[in-house]
Design an enzyme around this catalytic site. Structure first.
Site, PDB file in Angstrom:
ATOM      1  N   ASN A   1      39.115  29.739  34.580  1.00 31.35           N
ATOM      2  CA  ASN A   1      39.111  30.869  35.503  1.00 31.35           C
ATOM      3  C   ASN A   1      37.836  31.699  35.377  1.00 31.35           C
ATOM      4  O   ASN A   1      37.341  32.240  36.364  1.00 31.35           O
ATOM      5  CB  ASN A   1      40.337  31.750  35.274  1.00 31.35           C
ATOM      6  CG  ASN A   1      41.601  31.111  35.822  1.00 31.35           C
ATOM      7  OD1 ASN A   1      41.675  29.909  36.002  1.00 31.35           O
ATOM      8  ND2 ASN A   1      42.610  31.920  36.069  1.00 31.35           N
TER       9      ASN A   1
ATOM     10  N   LYS B   1      42.427  26.945  30.233  1.00 30.83           N
ATOM     11  CA  LYS B   1      42.683  27.430  31.592  1.00 30.83           C
ATOM     12  C   LYS B   1      42.021  28.790  31.819  1.00 30.83           C
ATOM     13  O   LYS B   1      41.486  29.073  32.899  1.00 30.83           O
ATOM     14  CB  LYS B   1      44.193  27.536  31.838  1.00 30.83           C
ATOM     15  CG  LYS B   1      44.587  28.190  33.171  1.00 30.83           C
ATOM     16  CD  LYS B   1      43.936  27.493  34.368  1.00 30.83           C
ATOM     17  CE  LYS B   1      44.564  27.880  35.697  1.00 30.83           C
ATOM     18  NZ  LYS B   1      44.607  29.281  36.012  1.00 30.83           N
TER      19      LYS B   1
ATOM     20  N   GLU C   1      35.270  29.923  37.198  1.00 27.75           N
ATOM     21  CA  GLU C   1      35.618  30.135  38.614  1.00 27.75           C
ATOM     22  C   GLU C   1      35.096  31.485  39.105  1.00 27.75           C
ATOM     23  O   GLU C   1      34.551  31.582  40.218  1.00 27.75           O
ATOM     24  CB  GLU C   1      37.137  30.064  38.743  1.00 27.75           C
ATOM     25  CG  GLU C   1      37.708  30.384  40.095  1.00 27.75           C
ATOM     26  CD  GLU C   1      39.233  30.473  40.023  1.00 27.75           C
ATOM     27  OE1 GLU C   1      39.788  31.492  40.502  1.00 27.75           O
ATOM     28  OE2 GLU C   1      39.873  29.541  39.490  1.00 27.75           O
TER      29      GLU C   1
END
Length: 628
Positions: A356, A352, A359
């Protein structure tokens, strides 16, 4: 104590026990058993011949049902239908599980029931035996008594309201994500308990107000006291923590521990640092409490409608929460849940975290594209139209929302022109950059995107520097197609670096990671979902390194002239484009057979005697030179 419950639906034949029992079991999503199915053949033969059973006949049958209840209670709650007319029968049925037994007595008149019984087909209880049941019946003092004149739905509603069943899943923390996940779980039909702290005068009755605000939470249980919340859950308890990462997570764990039992499961759904997840995993393991670190991506709407979920921890324990997480996850193109077991320990939170980081870069690239097109004289609406036209070959969630953002007006101007250019962050980009440095993985784009945010925060200094240094970008001489190609090029490098970082972590920490599966669960529900991510699923089945794939190699080659043009023009016209620039710089370094690192190694040997290897020595031996 095991908190599961057996609900016995009792009453004379024909009162509707089986119908109500089945409906109730369906309502609570627990197993249903009809006591008649457990009679030995000798009892069935006796009743079929018109003879009533005596206590000796019933003894073995009642003991069988009692053992059934005990066995089921080890796994879950259950509903058992049984006439249980005498108190002695009920004593046998609840023996050893008295505290986990609830009785429901369906009551009706002889005439009501005989009319029903005569309409039933293929049942071994003849209506002539009904009077003997009424004669035998000893009304229980500890049962919920309900008249069968009500409709079945009304009866089940009344039972549900009176018997508070243990919830199967708990949500601790009702912030934005916690609320959305709670509603998602309830919409999927799960019985849940929710908790939020209470602060007198500022945060009061948060859980109650939340429950009362949403129809799907009618059957949920809401708490502001931890003990009541924990005790409302079936064992092993499954509690998902939706609180701020960091010390607060540790404080919450310590608050919960006194009320937990061995075998309970805590699920950290926040953006926790993967190293802390590993520490918490080990700490709770010493107390025989299980811990799963779960990455959740999708924001408020994703959490409500279906997020991408990345769980890490012990696989056997994950299987105990798998039905809940997979049910609320988004679905991919094949209708499979965007949730998969990632790997051991803190791997879920690591993945995760990298999500990010990717992202950060995707957002920065779109920001750079906007700035380039704006400097080419395009209005926000025109930029939005251009980005819209890119969707057939470069569509993504972030591209889509950027189009929406650029079209938003505020009065006579675009809202984007009124937003201060200072970008915040919550730490995951920082953690990703640190992890990349620790693992020796060249995640240069993530670092560039992170430092671009940091640079943006020095607004006052930037304003002064623009005057002092006379930095004033001029109109760029570029084709729109080249900007699109450069954007696609940089995205390929971004995904390579992010996936490479995950691969390196797997090797370093001994995690068994499936990058193709990780890409699959990133195809929907999460912030970095895109058409390119869908393309990567089969690519990653062949090799963890996407830059070995022939189709991607050919695409990079085709896009390379455009990124060269765009970056060169930005440098010449003094327009900053850190991630676009770094993408081509990285590829040039990555694809350089003989780099400048020999100079660095010689320097290291000169001042620190760090040694070096020679190109004319294939033995692998390390050499040292006295450079003076």
């Amino acid at each position: 104590m095991n908190s599961n419950k057996v609900i016995y639906i009792m009453g004379v034949s024909g009162c509707g026990k089986s119908t109500i029992g089945q409906m109730l079991a369906k309502r609570f999503k627990i197993p249903f058993f009809d006591g008649d199915d457990f009679h030995p053949q000798s009892n069935i033969d006796k009743m079929s011949s018109g003879l009533p059973l005596n206590d000796a006949d019933r003894l073995g049958w009642l003991q069988t049902l009692n053992e059934l209840a005990k066995t089921e209670l080890q796994k879950s709650s259950c509903v058992i239908v049984c006439s249980a007319l005498k108190e002695s029968y009920r004593t046998l049925l609840s023996k050893g599980v008295e505290d986990q037994t609830a009785w429901v007595h369906l009551v009706g008149s002889y005439n009501q029931i005989v009319e029903r019984l005569n309409k039933r087909e293929n049942h071994f209880m003849d209506s002539s035996l009904l009077q003997s049941q009424f004669d035998t019946l000893e009304n229980p003092s500890n049962a919920l008594e309900i008249n069968i004149g009500l409709t079945p739905e009304e009866i089940v509603d009344k039972i549900t309201k009176d018997i508070k069943m243990k919830s199967e899943f708990g949500l601790f923390g009702l912030g934005v994500m916690g609320k959305s996940l709670s509603r998602n779980l309830a919409q999927k039909g799960f019985n849940i308990s929710v908790f939020n702290r209470e602060v007198k005068g500022t945060e009061e009755d948060v859980a109650i107000h939340f429950k009362n605000s949403h129809k799907e939470l009618d059957s949920a249980q809401a708490f502001s006291d931890i003990q009541g919340f924990v005790n409302s859950l079936q064992t092993p308890r499954r509690i998902m923590l939706m609180v701020n990462a960091g010390k607060i997570t540790d404080y919450v764990i310590e608050d919960l521990i006194p009320f937990l039992s061995e075998g309970d499961i805590l699920i950290d759904g926040g953006n926790s640092n993967y190293i802390k997840t590993k520490e918490r995993y080990d700490y709770l393991k010493s107390k025989n409490i299980h811990f799963i670190g779960v990455g959740v991506s999708g924001g408020e709407q994703g959490a409500l409608k279906g997020p991408s979920i990345m769980p890490g921890g012990n696989k056997e324990i994950y299987n105990l929460v798998k039905p809940y997480l997979e049910s609320i996850a988004a679905k991919d193109d094949n209708n499979l849940p965007c949730c998969t077991y990632i790997g051991e320990e803190g791997s879920g939170h690591f993945v995760k975290m990298v999500h990010n980081g990717i992202e950060y870069v995707e957002m920065q690239l779109l920001a750079e594209v906007f700035t380039i097109l704006k400097t080419m004289g395009k209005t926000p609406d025109e930029v939005a139209d251009i980005l819209e036209s890119w969707k057939p070959k470069a569509d993504s969630y972030l591209l889509g929302i950027t189009v929406d953002i650029l079209r938003k007006k505020d009065g006579n101007d675009w809202l984007i022109n009124k937003i201060v250019d200072k970008a915040g962050n919550k730490g995951t980009g920082n953690w990703t950059t640190i992890a990349a440095a620790q693992l020796g993985a060249p995640s240069t784009l993530i670092a560039s995107a992170l430092f671009a945010r940091y640079t943006s925060f020095y607004k006052d200094e930037r304003l002064q520097a623009s005057i002092n240094l006379n930095i004033n970008p001029s109109i760029l001489n570029l084709e729109i197609e080249d900007v699109c190609n450069a954007y696609q090029f940089a995205r390929i490098i971004n995904h390579y670096q992010g996936l490479k970082l995950i691969s390196e972590a797997g090797k370093s920490y001994g995690w068994h990671l499936n990058l193709s599966e990780i890409a699959r669960i990133w195809t929907n529900g999460c912030i970095i979902k895109s058409d390119f991510m869908v393309e990567l699923i089969p690519v990653l089945k062949e090799d963890d390194n996407i830059l070995k794939n022939k189709l991607i190699i050919n695409r990079v080659k085709a896009l390379k002239p455009s990124i060269n043009k765009v970056v060169s023009e930005c440098v010449l016209k003094e327009l900053t484009a850190p991630c676009l620039s770094e993408s081509v710089n990285f590829l040039n370094a990555y694809a350089t057979a003989n780099s400048s690192a020999n100079i660095i190694q010689a320097q290291r040997d000169y001042f620190g005697a760090h040694t070096y290897q020679r190109t004319d020595d294939n033995s692998g031996k390390f050499h040292h030179t006295n450079w003076n």
